[in-house]
Design a protein around this motif. Structure first.
Motif, mmCIF file in Angstrom:
data_model
loop_
_atom_site.group_PDB
_atom_site.id
_atom_site.type_symbol
_atom_site.label_atom_id
_atom_site.label_comp_id
_atom_site.label_asym_id
_atom_site.label_seq_id
_atom_site.Cartn_x
_atom_site.Cartn_y
_atom_site.Cartn_z
ATOM 1 N N LEU A 414 54.053 -23.742 -20.535
ATOM 2 C CA LEU A 414 52.938 -23.134 -21.270
ATOM 3 C C LEU A 414 52.918 -23.583 -22.731
ATOM 4 C CD1 LEU A 414 53.034 -19.506 -19.809
ATOM 5 C CD2 LEU A 414 51.428 -21.338 -19.254
ATOM 6 N N VAL A 415 54.113 -23.687 -23.327
ATOM 7 C CA VAL A 415 54.196 -24.139 -24.717
ATOM 8 C C VAL A 415 53.825 -25.617 -24.824
ATOM 9 C CG1 VAL A 415 55.805 -24.581 -26.610
ATOM 10 C CG2 VAL A 415 55.886 -22.397 -25.390
ATOM 11 N N SER A 416 54.168 -26.395 -23.807
ATOM 12 C CA SER A 416 53.963 -27.839 -23.860
ATOM 13 C C SER A 416 52.521 -28.250 -23.595
ATOM 14 C CB SER A 416 54.877 -28.543 -22.843
ATOM 15 O OG SER A 416 56.243 -28.280 -23.112
ATOM 16 N N LEU A 417 51.772 -27.465 -22.835
ATOM 17 C CA LEU A 417 50.403 -27.853 -22.476
ATOM 18 C C LEU A 417 49.535 -28.180 -23.692
ATOM 19 C CD1 LEU A 417 49.499 -25.511 -19.472
ATOM 20 C CD2 LEU A 417 49.530 -28.013 -19.485
ATOM 21 N N PRO A 418 49.546 -27.354 -24.737
ATOM 22 C CA PRO A 418 48.742 -27.727 -25.917
ATOM 23 C C PRO A 418 49.211 -29.029 -26.567
ATOM 24 C CG PRO A 418 49.367 -25.409 -26.001
ATOM 25 C CD PRO A 418 50.162 -26.028 -24.904
ATOM 26 N N ILE A 419 50.504 -29.304 -26.452
ATOM 27 C CA ILE A 419 51.031 -30.541 -27.027
ATOM 28 C C ILE A 419 50.468 -31.740 -26.275
ATOM 29 C CG2 ILE A 419 53.124 -31.869 -27.488
ATOM 30 C CD1 ILE A 419 54.628 -29.225 -27.726
ATOM 31 N N GLY A 439 58.217 -32.418 -24.598
ATOM 32 C CA GLY A 439 58.369 -31.348 -23.619
ATOM 33 C C GLY A 439 59.764 -31.280 -23.030
ATOM 34 N N ILE A 440 60.337 -32.434 -22.678
ATOM 35 C CA ILE A 440 61.672 -32.408 -22.068
ATOM 36 C C ILE A 440 62.734 -32.069 -23.112
ATOM 37 C CG2 ILE A 440 62.458 -34.796 -22.345
ATOM 38 C CD1 ILE A 440 62.539 -32.661 -19.132
ATOM 39 N N LEU A 441 62.475 -32.355 -24.376
ATOM 40 C CA LEU A 441 63.371 -31.924 -25.449
ATOM 41 C C LEU A 441 63.401 -30.393 -25.513
ATOM 42 C CD1 LEU A 441 65.113 -32.281 -27.992
ATOM 43 C CD2 LEU A 441 62.991 -32.532 -29.305
ATOM 44 N N ILE A 442 62.231 -29.785 -25.468
ATOM 45 C CA ILE A 442 62.165 -28.321 -25.488
ATOM 46 C C ILE A 442 62.861 -27.733 -24.264
ATOM 47 C CG2 ILE A 442 60.602 -26.338 -25.488
ATOM 48 C CD1 ILE A 442 58.525 -28.121 -26.874
#
Length: 535
Positions: A414-419, A439-442
Motif C-alpha cells: 500500500l505504501v509502495s503503490l503511490p511510489i 519497494g523491496i528496500l522498504i
C-alpha cells in the motif's frame, strides 16, 4: 604391538560432490543452500534460453507482451488460494510431526491438505477458464489493445491448469525437504524450463506463441509434480484422497496459511504492478519482463538459500534453541548479502554487453538491448535486498508466525503503490524499475526491524565486517569495469563477448584480491563444502 588401523581414505572431490546429487542424501544447511543455489542458477540459465527464443521470435511486440502477461492470472489465483503455503507452512508442521515420532499423523494431514486444496484450486481454475476474457483486461490492462488482450486470455487458459501441478508438487516436495533431501528440488526447476523450450522448438512453427504455453504446462507436470511425487513415494509417503475438514493437521495448516492467502506481498505484486502500468505501451511490458527474467537468475540464489534454510530453522525452533535460530538466520543473511554485493557490481557494470550478447537477434534489435539493459542495471542495484528479505520472511514462517509478515507485506504494498504511480508518471518504465528497488528496500527493512524488535533475530548479529569487505571489493571492481568499458567500447557481438571475458577476469581478480587482503572468510566458506561432505 598391533599395527594401527589405516586412516580412512578421503574420497576425491568429484566423488564428494556427486553425493550431493543422490536423492536420498541428507544435507547440512550449508550444502543444501549451495546445491539449491547452483541448481537455481542452472535453471535460470535454461530459463534465459527460453526467453532468448521468445525475444528472437517476438522481440518487443504485442505477442511478447501477451505471453509475458499470461502468467499473471494463474499466479494470482494460486497466490490468493494457496499463498505459497503448500510448502512454506507445511514444512513447519511436518517437521514437528516427524520430530515427535508421529509421521503417520503427518502423512494423513498431507493427504487431507492436498485433497481439499486441489478441489478448491481446481474450482477456481475452472471459473478462470470461463471468465479469462473478462479478467485479463480487468487485472492486467491492455487498454486500447483488444487483440493483445484476447491473445493473452487464450494463453492464460493454457497456463491455468499448471497451478494444480505446482500445488501437488509443493506438497510432495515438502516431504522431501523435511527429510533434508534436496536433490530433486534442485532438478525439478530445470525440467520445468526445459519443457517450455521444447514446446517452442517442437511446436513453434505450427502453433506460434501458444507452443510456449503448452510446453510450460508440460514442464510443470513432468518436473515440479511428477518428480516430487515419485521422490515422496520412494521416501515412504502413501498419499490417498481424504476429505476431512476436522483433521488437526489440516486445521493448523489453514490457520497458518490464511494470513498468506489474504495478505499481499511486494515479492509477487512487484511484477503485477509493473505489468498494469506498462501494458498500455506496446513492447514496454515485454522489455521489463525480459529484464526481470534475466535479473531473476541471481535472485534465485537468495530464494534457494531461503528454501534450504527453512527446514533447518524449523527444527531449531522446535527444539526451543532461540540463540542458535538467531545466529543461523544472521549467518545466512550475511553470507547471501555479501555474495550479492559482489555479483551486483558485475551485473551493473556489464549490463549492456551482457544483454546485447544474450538477446540481440531476430526481432530483438540493439536498441531494444539498450532499453532492456537500463532496466536490468536498475534492478541489479537491489539484488542483495531481494535475497535478504526471502530469508527474513522464512524466519517468521519457521517460527509458525505467518500473520506478522502478511500484515507487513500488505502495508508495504500500500505504501509502495503511490511510489510506482509517481515514478511512472515522471520517468516512465525506468521509473517502474526504480520504484521496484525502493519497494523491496522498504520490504526488507520492515521484516528485519520486526524480527529484531521481537528479539527473534537481532540486527546486531549481522556480520557487518564481512559485509563491509564485500562492499569495498564490489565498489572497486565496479569502478574498474566502468574504466575498462571506456577503453573497450563494444560495437559487435564479438566485442560484447571479448569485453565480458576480460571484464569478468578483472572482476574476479579484484574481488579475490580485496577479499584476501581484508581477511574475508567468503572464499573459505565456499571451498569448505567439498571438504565436509562424507563419502
Amino acid at each position: 604391538m598391533p599395527d594401527a588401523p589405516p586412516a580412512p581414505r578421503t574420497p576425491p572431490v568429484w566423488q564428494r560432490a556427486f553425493t550431493l546429487l543422490r536423492p536420498s542424501h541428507r544435507h547440512t544447511a550449508f550444502s543444501a543452500t549451495l546445491l539449491l543455489m547452483l541448481s537455481a542458477m542452472l535453471s535460470r540459465v535454461i530459463g534465459l534460453v527460453r526467453v532468448k527464443y521468445v525475444a528472437y521470435m517476438l522481440g518487443r511486440s504485442a505477442a511478447a507482451d501477451a505471453f509475458a502477461a499470461a502468467f499473471q492470472l494463474p499466479d494470482m489465483i494460486s497466490y490468493f488460494l494457496v499463498g505459497g503455503a503448500a510448502s512454506v507452512t507445511l514444512i513447519s508442521i511436518l517437521s514437528r510431526y516427524r520430530d515427535s515420532g508421529r509421521e503417520a499423523e503427518g502423512e494423513r494431514a498431507i493427504s487431507v491438505i492436498l485433497t481439499v486444496m486441489a478441489c478448491v484450486l481446481g474450482g477456481a481454475i475452472l471459473a478462470a477458464e470461463l471468465f479469462a476474457p473478462l479478467l485479463v483486461p480487468l487485472l492486467i490492462g491492455f487498454r486500447g489493445h483488444p487483440d493483445t488482450a484476447a491473445l493473452c486470455a487464450r494463453l492464460t487458459r493454457i497456463l491455468l491448469p499448471a497451478q494444480l501441478f505446482f500445488l501437488a508438487g509443493g506438497v510432495f516436495g515438502s516431504v522431501l525437504l523435511v527429510r533434508k533431501q534436496f536433490a530433486l528440488q534442485a532438478i525439478t526447476p530445470l525440467v520445468y524450463n526445459i519443457g517450455t523450450i521444447l514446446g517452442g522448438v517442437l511446436l513453434g512453427r505450427m502453433m506460434g506463441v501458444s507452443s510456449l504455453a503448452l510446453g510450460t504446462l508440460a514442464g510443470a507436470m513432468a518436473g515440479p509434480f511428477l518428480m516430487n511425487a515419485i521422490g515422496a513415494h520412494r521416501a515412504g509417503l502413501r498419499f490417498r484422497p481424504i476429505f476431512d475438514l476436522s483433521n488437526p493437521g489440516f486445521r493448523e495448516w489453514v490457520r497458518l496459511s490464511i494470513p498468506l492467502m489474504l495478505g499481499v506481498s511486494l515479492v509477487s505484486f512487484d511484477g503485477w504492478i509493473m505489468n498494469r502500468f506498462a501494458s498500455g505501451n506496446t513492447g514496454t511490458l515485454a522489455a521489463l519482463s525480459y529484464a526481470k527474467t534475466l535479473f531473476s537468475a541471481p535472485v534465485a540464489l537468495g530464494q534457494a538459500a531461503a528454501a534450504a534454510s527453512l527446514p533447518f530453522l524449523a527444527t531449531l525452533i522446535g527444539k526451543g534453541d532461540r540463540g542458535a535460530f538467531s545466529s543461523a538466520v544472521n549467518s545466512s543473511v550475511s553470507r547471501i548479502l555479501a555474495f550479492s554485493l559482489l555479483v551486483s557490481a558485475w551485473m551493473i557494470g556489464l549490463a549492456f554487453p551482457a544483454v546485447d550478447l544474450l538477446f540481440r537477434g531476430g526481432s530483438f534489435h540493439r536498441s531494444d538491448a539498450g532499453t532492456m539493459a537500463t532496466y536490468f542495471g536498475i534492478f541489479s542495484i537491489a539484488l542483495c535486498l531481494w535475497s535478504a528479505q526471502a530469508i527474513y520472511a522464512r524466519a517468521f514462517y519457521a517460527a509458525g508466525n505467518t500473520l506478522a509478515p502478511m500484515v507487513a507485506g500488505t502495508v508495504v504494498v500500500l505504501v509502495s503503490l503511490p511510489i510506482y504511480w509517481w515514478l511512472y508518471r515522471v520517468r516512465g518504465a525506468t521509473g517502474l524499475a526504480i520504484a521496484s528497488d525502493i519497494g523491496i528496500l522498504i520490504q526488507t527493512a520492515t521484516l528485519a526491524a520486526m524480527l529484531d524488535r521481537r528479539r527473534m533475530v537481532l540486527l546486531s548479529g549481522l556480520e557487518y565486517a564481512e559485509l563491509a569487505r564485500s562492499a569495498v571489493a564490489a565498489l572497486i571492481a565496479l569502478g574498474a569495469i566502468r574504466l575498462l568499458r571506456r577503453e573497450m567500447p563494444a560495437t559487435s557481438r564479438i566485442g560484447d563477448l571479448l569485453l565480458l571475458v576480460v571484464a569478468t577476469g578483472v572482476w574476479l581478480a579484484i574481488v579475490g584480491t580485496v577479499l584476501r587482503l581484508t581477511g574475508s572468510s567468503l572464499p573459505r566458506q565456499l571451498l569448505s563444502l567439498f571438504r565436509k561432505q562424507p563419502a
